[in-house]
Design an enzyme around this catalytic site. Sequence first.
Site, PDB file in Angstrom:
ATOM      1  CG  ASP A  16      -2.259   1.139   0.736  1.00  0.00           C
ATOM      2  OD1 ASP A  16      -2.145   1.550  -0.189  1.00  0.00           O
ATOM      3  OD2 ASP A  16      -2.594   0.982   2.145  1.00  0.00           O
ATOM      4  N   GLY A  17       0.032   2.362  -0.614  1.00  0.00           N
ATOM      5  CA  GLY A  17       0.987   3.174  -1.071  1.00  0.00           C
ATOM      6  C   GLY A  17       1.670   3.910  -1.433  1.00  0.00           C
ATOM      7  N   GLY A  19       0.521   5.474  -4.390  1.00  0.00           N
ATOM      8  CA  GLY A  19      -0.461   5.953  -5.209  1.00  0.00           C
ATOM      9  C   GLY A  19       0.189   7.719  -3.767  1.00  0.00           C
ATOM     10  NE  ARG A  20      -1.107   6.784   0.972  1.00  0.00           N
ATOM     11  CZ  ARG A  20      -1.208   5.770   1.935  1.00  0.00           C
ATOM     12  NH1 ARG A  20      -0.969   5.750   3.119  1.00  0.00           N
ATOM     13  NH2 ARG A  20      -1.660   4.807   1.660  1.00  0.00           N
ATOM     14  CG  HIS A  33       0.138   1.544  -9.083  1.00  0.00           C
ATOM     15  ND1 HIS A  33       0.579   1.530  -7.775  1.00  0.00           N
ATOM     16  CD2 HIS A  33      -1.344   2.598  -9.524  1.00  0.00           C
ATOM     17  CE1 HIS A  33      -0.620   2.052  -7.364  1.00  0.00           C
ATOM     18  NE2 HIS A  33      -1.518   2.288  -8.719  1.00  0.00           N
ATOM     19  CD  GLU A  63     -13.332  -5.765  -2.260  1.00  0.00           C
ATOM     20  OE1 GLU A  63     -12.214  -6.224  -2.648  1.00  0.00           O
ATOM     21  OE2 GLU A  63     -14.105  -6.176  -2.253  1.00  0.00           O
ATOM     22  NE  ARG A  67      -7.551   1.094  -6.400  1.00  0.00           N
ATOM     23  CZ  ARG A  67      -5.907   2.066  -5.656  1.00  0.00           C
ATOM     24  NH1 ARG A  67      -4.937   2.372  -6.406  1.00  0.00           N
ATOM     25  NH2 ARG A  67      -6.013   1.165  -4.575  1.00  0.00           N
ATOM     26  CG  LEU A 127       9.486 -17.336  -2.720  1.00  0.00           C
ATOM     27  CD1 LEU A 127       9.299 -17.449  -1.574  1.00  0.00           C
ATOM     28  CD2 LEU A 127      10.024 -15.568  -3.299  1.00  0.00           C
ATOM     29  CB  SER A 181      -7.898  -4.003   2.756  1.00  0.00           C
ATOM     30  OG  SER A 181      -7.966  -2.572   2.721  1.00  0.00           O
TER      31      SER A 181
HETATM   32  C1  FPP Z   1      -1.434  -0.019  -3.110  1.00  0.00           C
HETATM   33  O1  FPP Z   1      -1.049   1.555  -3.365  1.00  0.00           O
HETATM   34  C2  FPP Z   1      -1.773  -0.355  -4.599  1.00  0.00           C
HETATM   35  C3  FPP Z   1      -2.043  -0.843  -5.073  1.00  0.00           C
HETATM   36  C4  FPP Z   1      -3.591  -1.239  -5.302  1.00  0.00           C
HETATM   37  C5  FPP Z   1      -1.287  -1.947  -6.608  1.00  0.00           C
HETATM   38  C6  FPP Z   1       0.513  -2.338  -6.273  1.00  0.00           C
HETATM   39  C7  FPP Z   1       0.526  -3.000  -7.674  1.00  0.00           C
HETATM   40  C8  FPP Z   1       1.604  -3.143  -8.346  1.00  0.00           C
HETATM   41  C9  FPP Z   1       2.655  -2.922  -7.116  1.00  0.00           C
HETATM   42  C10 FPP Z   1       1.896  -3.568  -9.351  1.00  0.00           C
HETATM   43  C11 FPP Z   1       1.469  -5.259  -9.709  1.00  0.00           C
HETATM   44  C12 FPP Z   1       2.348  -6.499  -8.219  1.00  0.00           C
HETATM   45  C13 FPP Z   1       2.559  -7.324  -9.347  1.00  0.00           C
HETATM   46  C14 FPP Z   1       3.300  -8.311  -7.839  1.00  0.00           C
HETATM   47  C15 FPP Z   1       3.370  -7.401 -10.651  1.00  0.00           C
HETATM   48  P1  FPP Z   1      -2.365   2.640  -3.620  1.00  0.00           P
HETATM   49  O2  FPP Z   1      -2.325   3.328  -5.554  1.00  0.00           O
HETATM   50  O3  FPP Z   1      -3.848   1.944  -2.576  1.00  0.00           O
HETATM   51  O4  FPP Z   1      -1.832   3.433  -3.065  1.00  0.00           O
HETATM   52  P2  FPP Z   1      -2.438   4.534  -2.208  1.00  0.00           P
HETATM   53  O5  FPP Z   1      -2.996   4.850  -0.862  1.00  0.00           O
HETATM   54  O6  FPP Z   1      -0.817   5.717  -1.796  1.00  0.00           O
HETATM   55  O7  FPP Z   1      -3.606   5.483  -2.634  1.00  0.00           O
END
Ligand code: FPP
Length: 226
Positions: A16-17, A19-20, A33, A63, A67, A127, A181
Amino acid sequence: MQLPEKLPRHISIIMDGNGRWAKERGKERAFGHAEGIESVRVITEACAEWGIPYLSLFAFSEENWGRPQEEVDALMKLMFKAVANEYETMMRNNVRFLALGNRGRLDPVLNAAVSHLEEQTAGNTGLTMIVFVSYSGKWDIQQAADRMAAEGGSSIEPYLVTAGIPDPDLIIRTSGEKRISNYLLWQAAYSEFVFTETLWPDFRKDSLLAALEEFASRDRRYGKVK
Ligand code: FPP
């Protein structure tokens, strides 16, 4: 760097995080991302190197389809790129790749590429890396219950998409949020949780090591006394 003696068999991460992280730098969310993928690579290689049997990552929830389309497209594109590019790294690190979730919702071309990578890495014995895509805990329990009823089964577990995979010993959530979540609701029954303020794109080997140290200090009793 000293690895703790007591290591989890299965580490699961709510990444998570992103976007921030991007916003702090005045960039689009997709930029976060993309940097998050680099963390995925570093953490996967660390787990392979440290002999952790299972690493799972919550990449996209049921969910998350809600977006903005532009962000969904960017995430799917990144996933496609990762699936296409990571084959060699996985083979070199003896990683077996699995993608679990409501796979029918994925674009058929992406879904086929994911299946191909699963087949290519099926014989690897190091792994097991699991990416949860279009996944939610309630969805999983519901589909398991439906299939169990259809087949006249009597126990939920063999019908979950995680059947055969040990429950996570440790669930890490980055970015300061302290929620499950709709993630592994059934499987998290006895998981230890580590929450960190670090945003996912900044979560690297030292952050994982700190989480492992925290895990090693926990006293797991599974509802019993010691
Ligand atoms: C949360 O950050 C992250 C996600 C919803 C996506 C995570 C995906 C990746 C890192 C890429 C795909 C992964 C693989 C394994 C190929 P957020 O967007 O909710 O951040 P925020 O809470 O700061 O808005």
